[in-house]
Design a protein around this motif. Structure first.
Motif, PDB file in Angstrom:
ATOM      1  N   ASN A  50       1.963  10.018 -20.364  1.00  0.00           N
ATOM      2  CA  ASN A  50       1.642   9.263 -19.154  1.00  0.00           C
ATOM      3  C   ASN A  50       2.887   9.037 -18.299  1.00  0.00           C
ATOM      4  OD1 ASN A  50      -0.327   7.789 -17.510  1.00  0.00           O
ATOM      5  ND2 ASN A  50       0.920   6.010 -18.027  1.00  0.00           N
ATOM      6  N   ASN A  51       4.031   8.772 -18.930  1.00  0.00           N
ATOM      7  CA  ASN A  51       5.272   8.592 -18.161  1.00  0.00           C
ATOM      8  C   ASN A  51       5.660   9.872 -17.430  1.00  0.00           C
ATOM      9  OD1 ASN A  51       5.587   5.918 -18.876  1.00  0.00           O
ATOM     10  ND2 ASN A  51       6.932   6.349 -20.618  1.00  0.00           N
ATOM     11  N   GLU A  52       5.521  11.000 -18.119  1.00  0.00           N
ATOM     12  CA  GLU A  52       5.819  12.287 -17.481  1.00  0.00           C
ATOM     13  C   GLU A  52       4.876  12.546 -16.316  1.00  0.00           C
ATOM     14  OE1 GLU A  52       7.445  14.616 -21.502  1.00  0.00           O
ATOM     15  OE2 GLU A  52       5.313  14.678 -20.940  1.00  0.00           O
ATOM     16  N   PHE A  53       3.625  12.173 -16.498  1.00  0.00           N
ATOM     17  CA  PHE A  53       2.626  12.359 -15.443  1.00  0.00           C
ATOM     18  C   PHE A  53       2.958  11.515 -14.214  1.00  0.00           C
ATOM     19  CE2 PHE A  53      -1.618  10.693 -13.884  1.00  0.00           C
ATOM     20  CZ  PHE A  53      -1.864  11.765 -13.039  1.00  0.00           C
ATOM     21  N   GLN A  54       3.278  10.251 -14.439  1.00  0.00           N
ATOM     22  CA  GLN A  54       3.607   9.368 -13.315  1.00  0.00           C
ATOM     23  C   GLN A  54       4.841   9.879 -12.570  1.00  0.00           C
ATOM     24  OE1 GLN A  54       1.531   6.916 -12.490  1.00  0.00           O
ATOM     25  NE2 GLN A  54       0.256   7.114 -14.317  1.00  0.00           N
ATOM     26  N   SER A  55       5.835  10.347 -13.310  1.00  0.00           N
ATOM     27  CA  SER A  55       7.055  10.880 -12.687  1.00  0.00           C
ATOM     28  C   SER A  55       6.761  12.150 -11.899  1.00  0.00           C
ATOM     29  CB  SER A  55       8.111  11.173 -13.758  1.00  0.00           C
ATOM     30  OG  SER A  55       8.513   9.995 -14.406  1.00  0.00           O
ATOM     31  N   PHE A  56       5.941  13.020 -12.476  1.00  0.00           N
ATOM     32  CA  PHE A  56       5.578  14.274 -11.809  1.00  0.00           C
ATOM     33  C   PHE A  56       4.842  13.986 -10.501  1.00  0.00           C
ATOM     34  CE2 PHE A  56       2.542  18.111 -11.919  1.00  0.00           C
ATOM     35  CZ  PHE A  56       3.420  18.912 -11.198  1.00  0.00           C
ATOM     36  N   TYR A  57       3.939  13.031 -10.539  1.00  0.00           N
ATOM     37  CA  TYR A  57       3.209  12.665  -9.323  1.00  0.00           C
ATOM     38  C   TYR A  57       4.185  12.154  -8.260  1.00  0.00           C
ATOM     39  CZ  TYR A  57      -0.235  10.658  -6.176  1.00  0.00           C
ATOM     40  OH  TYR A  57      -0.987  10.371  -5.051  1.00  0.00           O
ATOM     41  N   PHE A  58       5.102  11.280  -8.661  1.00  0.00           N
ATOM     42  CA  PHE A  58       6.053  10.711  -7.703  1.00  0.00           C
ATOM     43  C   PHE A  58       6.950  11.803  -7.116  1.00  0.00           C
ATOM     44  CE2 PHE A  58       9.774   8.467  -6.184  1.00  0.00           C
ATOM     45  CZ  PHE A  58       9.233   7.333  -5.593  1.00  0.00           C
ATOM     46  N   GLU A  59       7.405  12.727  -7.957  1.00  0.00           N
ATOM     47  CA  GLU A  59       8.234  13.845  -7.475  1.00  0.00           C
ATOM     48  C   GLU A  59       7.484  14.688  -6.449  1.00  0.00           C
ATOM     49  OE1 GLU A  59       9.241  16.216 -10.830  1.00  0.00           O
ATOM     50  OE2 GLU A  59      10.226  14.575 -11.906  1.00  0.00           O
ATOM     51  N   THR A  60       6.194  14.860  -6.680  1.00  0.00           N
ATOM     52  CA  THR A  60       5.385  15.745  -5.835  1.00  0.00           C
ATOM     53  C   THR A  60       4.991  15.086  -4.525  1.00  0.00           C
ATOM     54  OG1 THR A  60       4.496  16.764  -7.850  1.00  0.00           O
ATOM     55  CG2 THR A  60       3.310  17.188  -5.800  1.00  0.00           C
ATOM     56  N   VAL A  61       4.629  13.802  -4.594  1.00  0.00           N
ATOM     57  CA  VAL A  61       4.048  13.119  -3.436  1.00  0.00           C
ATOM     58  C   VAL A  61       5.049  12.189  -2.749  1.00  0.00           C
ATOM     59  CG1 VAL A  61       2.176  11.555  -2.712  1.00  0.00           C
ATOM     60  CG2 VAL A  61       1.756  13.271  -4.477  1.00  0.00           C
ATOM     61  N   GLY A  62       5.970  11.637  -3.542  1.00  0.00           N
ATOM     62  CA  GLY A  62       6.931  10.699  -2.974  1.00  0.00           C
ATOM     63  C   GLY A  62       6.479   9.260  -3.027  1.00  0.00           C
ATOM     64  N   SER A  63       5.390   9.002  -3.735  1.00  0.00           N
ATOM     65  CA  SER A  63       4.898   7.631  -3.908  1.00  0.00           C
ATOM     66  C   SER A  63       4.160   7.550  -5.236  1.00  0.00           C
ATOM     67  CB  SER A  63       3.960   7.234  -2.760  1.00  0.00           C
ATOM     68  OG  SER A  63       2.820   8.075  -2.741  1.00  0.00           O
ATOM     69  N   SER A  64       3.838   6.327  -5.634  1.00  0.00           N
ATOM     70  CA  SER A  64       3.108   6.134  -6.885  1.00  0.00           C
ATOM     71  C   SER A  64       1.610   6.318  -6.663  1.00  0.00           C
ATOM     72  CB  SER A  64       3.382   4.731  -7.444  1.00  0.00           C
ATOM     73  OG  SER A  64       4.757   4.566  -7.706  1.00  0.00           O
ATOM     74  N   ILE A  65       0.880   6.484  -7.755  1.00  0.00           N
ATOM     75  CA  ILE A  65      -0.573   6.643  -7.683  1.00  0.00           C
ATOM     76  C   ILE A  65      -1.205   5.292  -7.378  1.00  0.00           C
ATOM     77  CG2 ILE A  65      -2.635   7.414  -8.911  1.00  0.00           C
ATOM     78  CD1 ILE A  65      -0.743   8.937 -10.833  1.00  0.00           C
ATOM     79  N   SER A  66      -2.075   5.274  -6.370  1.00  0.00           N
ATOM     80  CA  SER A  66      -2.768   4.031  -6.013  1.00  0.00           C
ATOM     81  C   SER A  66      -4.166   3.972  -6.612  1.00  0.00           C
ATOM     82  CB  SER A  66      -2.862   3.892  -4.490  1.00  0.00           C
ATOM     83  OG  SER A  66      -1.578   3.810  -3.920  1.00  0.00           O
ATOM     84  N   THR A  67      -4.894   5.075  -6.515  1.00  0.00           N
ATOM     85  CA  THR A  67      -6.262   5.131  -7.044  1.00  0.00           C
ATOM     86  C   THR A  67      -6.449   6.462  -7.757  1.00  0.00           C
ATOM     87  OG1 THR A  67      -7.227   6.191  -5.091  1.00  0.00           O
ATOM     88  CG2 THR A  67      -7.080   3.774  -5.067  1.00  0.00           C
ATOM     89  N   ASN A  68      -7.508   6.545  -8.565  1.00  0.00           N
ATOM     90  CA  ASN A  68      -7.700   7.815  -9.272  1.00  0.00           C
ATOM     91  C   ASN A  68      -8.102   8.949  -8.334  1.00  0.00           C
ATOM     92  OD1 ASN A  68     -10.429   7.193  -8.894  1.00  0.00           O
ATOM     93  ND2 ASN A  68     -10.719   6.529 -11.021  1.00  0.00           N
ATOM     94  N   SER A  69      -8.568   8.621  -7.139  1.00  0.00           N
ATOM     95  CA  SER A  69      -8.843   9.695  -6.173  1.00  0.00           C
ATOM     96  C   SER A  69      -7.553  10.379  -5.736  1.00  0.00           C
ATOM     97  CB  SER A  69      -9.605   9.156  -4.959  1.00  0.00           C
ATOM     98  OG  SER A  69      -8.827   8.216  -4.254  1.00  0.00           O
TER      99      SER A  69
END
Length: 362
Positions: A319-338
């Motif tokens: 989960n930590n790797e996933f959150q980091s990967f998302y932030f690297e890709t988008v530049g922000s944290s995940i807000s909703t599952n959409s």
């Protein structure tokens, strides 16, 4: 043929060359831990970590209930986090992928109390209980409650034919969840091969199990673009109405009936997977082709399936790797599952696999 513990063992010995051994709980057959996890995820068989409710991963790795939508259910994901991934389950239950092999033991019983009494009696005499997997053969039920086992056999058969397979597949609230789906998406198998991950075909949860895949498989030379849907029964041979209901979606090229002893398909446009008198799987192809597919609708469905498949690849991350990967890709944290489905739909298979390679997961 009514399935029993004896012919279940014969089926595995004959079709999958499994070694049969004696245990304190009766005869069983060996599977490596990787294959045993898939077996449990489909059939609901449980690791003997406790005699009251042996742990099973069945149902924990779901993503959606409905196709063509991105409404997550708690399973592989929970809100904005990865939850029941093979990796995270192994952190909680480290016995899942331990041992050189697991032993699947089909046990016939009339009631849960009868089964629990047996397991309570025997668990103290077994040196490594979690190496043992209990397969329920419920003799009080018609067909011995073994429809999930037939789903497993359909998965095993069509994986060998180059399909990405799944049981209890997401479709729609109106049509229900078919027992079996086989997705012909050659692009997925081909891109995995570029990363030296070779499958003839696979069960969809294997895409989330790349950390644990130690087999050196041969790349597939058989590819299909077909999408197939199946209905499994052991208590009745009546399947035509339900299968036609799934086919009315116009997403699937053909349907298959899955039954241990049915001798003929309900109509010539159905395939039939059964078991012969010598416990070998036998598949009869449809005799005729029914042109039921809406090509445009199926094309849209295949695009949805590609996102669906990529979500399982993402689940190789912690989960930590996933959150980091998302932030690297988008530049922000995940807000909703959409947010998750949107970004995964846009990511290429290569981008995800490159990240898994960077993290030395593959």
């Amino acid at each position: 043929m009514e399935l029993s513990k004896e012919n279940i063992i014969s089926i595995f010995k004959n079709n999958f060359k499994c070694e049969v051994i004696e245990t304190d709980l009766g005869k069983g057959f060996k599977l490596n831990p990787y294959q045993a996890f898939i077996f449990c995820s489909i059939t609901g068989s449980g690791y003997l970590d406790n005699p009251i409710m042996p742990f099973t991963p069945k149902g924990l790795l779901k993503v959606f209930y409905n196709a063509m939508h991105y409404n997550f259910v708690t399973g592989l994901f929970d809100n904005t986090n990865l939850k029941h991934t093979p990796y995270s389950l192994n952190q909680v239950y480290p016995f899942l992928f331990s041992d050189d092999y697991k032993v699947i033991i089909p046990i016939e019983f009339n009631s849960d109390i009868e089964l629990q009494d047996l397991l309570f009696e025997k668990i103290c005499t077994i040196s490594n209980p979690t190496q043992h997997i209990i397969m329920r053969v419920e003799t009080s039920k018609k067909g011995n409650g073994l429809e999930p086992f037939m789903e497993y056999l359909a998965n095993a058969y069509f994986i060998d034919k180059g399909f990405i397979c799944e049981n209890q597949i997401p479709l729609s609230h109106t049509l229900g969840s078919p027992d079996f789906g086989g997705y012909g998406i050659p692009e997925v198998l081909k891109v995995l091969s570029k990363y030296n991950i070779h499958f003839k075909g696979l069960n969809i949860i294997e895409l989330a199990m790349l950390r644990f895949n130690k087999d050196k498989n041969v790349a597939s030379e058989i590819f299909s673009d077909d999408l197939i849907v199946g209905e499994a029964k052991t208590s009745t041979t009546i399947m035509e109405k339900q299968l036609n209901k799934y086919l009315a979606s116009k997403l699937f090229n053909y349907g298959i009936e899955i039954h241990p002893s049915k001798t003929n398909a309900s109509n010539d446009s159905f395939g039939l997977l059964n078991i012969d008198d010598n416990s070998y799987l036998k598949y009869t192809k449809p005799k005729t082709t029914s042109y039921i597919v809406d090509v445009k609708h199926q094309s849209e469905y295949k695009e949805w399936l590609k996102t669906y498949v990529k979500l399982y690849l993402i689940a190789n991350l912690s989960n930590n790797e996933f959150q980091s990967f998302y932030f690297e890709t988008v530049g922000s944290s995940i807000s909703t599952n959409s947010d998750i489905s949107k970004i995964v739909a846009d990511l290429s298979f290569e981008t995800i696999l490159d990240k898994l390679k960077e993290l030395k997961i593959i």
